[in-house]
Design an enzyme around this catalytic site. Sequence first.
Site, PDB file in Angstrom:
ATOM      1  N   HIS A  38      30.344  67.354  60.383  1.00 35.00           N
ATOM      2  CA  HIS A  38      31.143  66.769  61.452  1.00 35.00           C
ATOM      3  C   HIS A  38      31.873  65.514  60.994  1.00 35.00           C
ATOM      4  CE1 HIS A  38      30.092  68.495  65.596  1.00 35.00           C
ATOM      5  NE2 HIS A  38      29.714  69.395  64.700  1.00 35.00           N
ATOM      6  N   GLU A 107      36.052  73.107  65.302  1.00 33.58           N
ATOM      7  CA  GLU A 107      36.255  72.492  66.616  1.00 33.58           C
ATOM      8  C   GLU A 107      37.285  71.381  66.484  1.00 33.58           C
ATOM      9  OE1 GLU A 107      32.974  71.714  65.285  1.00 33.58           O
ATOM     10  OE2 GLU A 107      32.123  73.666  65.781  1.00 33.58           O
TER      11      GLU A 107
END
Length: 321
Positions: A38, A107
């Site tokens: 991330h 994402e």
Amino acid sequence: MVRIGYTMMTEQAGPRELVDHVVAAERAGFDFSVTSDHYFPWLASQGHSPYAWSVLGAAAQATSRIPLMTYVTCPTVRYHPAVVAQKAATVQLLSQGRFRLGLGSGENLNEHVVGAGWPTPGVRLEMLEEAVGIIRALFAGGNVNHHGPHFDVANARLWDLPEEPPPIGVAVSGPRSCEIAGRLADLVIATEPNGTLLRDFDRHGGSGKPRVGQLPVCYDPDRSAAVARAHDQFRWSLGPWPVNAQLEGPLAFEGATGQVRPEDVADTVPCGDDVDAFVEAVRAFHDAGFTEIALVQVGGDQQEPFLEWARTKLLPALREL
């Protein structure tokens, strides 16, 4: 026997702590480990997001047995697939063959930071498919030139290649991703105990390949504290995947989860210290056909007690599945 894994969740702990945690997970007897990749945490309360690939390099040196895996890397926007191939080959060498490369379509939460825009779901899957082809070509050795609809590669070569390239996993959430995974992946990745996804994967060539799931849990002898922590840090996981993939940052997830109640989270995340409840949650993945399940203990500062409890109570119970 189902294999039980441990998740280094980069959104909830710093880099040194993550390495300490996976060392302790190896000592506790977990069968494998995975790490998220991330740039942002889902929620500000999680509070972290170090660079996963540096953590993997350190983990490869600090451990000796436990397999490592990205869960998952998006090889299309924030990273070019040629760079992902180089990183994966290097970690495979550092870990002496213990690494698997988990890939997904990503994402917006993480990919927006390079300012390239966020493609539609169909385009993202096209990009993922093209990226897997580039990575496999580089793993095969030699010079690679590629001019495709989404990526260009100009005279690229990996000069340090492992004898065995890392197996490639692809994350799935619907028929199209299952078709890509079945054709192109060595294993399939999913975050819900959905047997339909696995059957679709099998129909497109995935039969007999490993299938890796992931389950958030929140161990604490005080169940009310566990429920509160799971709600504070993991309520984002109740959002539908098509929505979660679009949201840009922690503030957006705060707004999207404003109506989620602690009891809603406790319905999907096992909380407390009831071993049977944790086993039943894992059983749902096992019964759906998953061969490996990676557990995520919610709370970066709650890993050590969880790992000791897992060593003495949870893992022995799960071995009976």
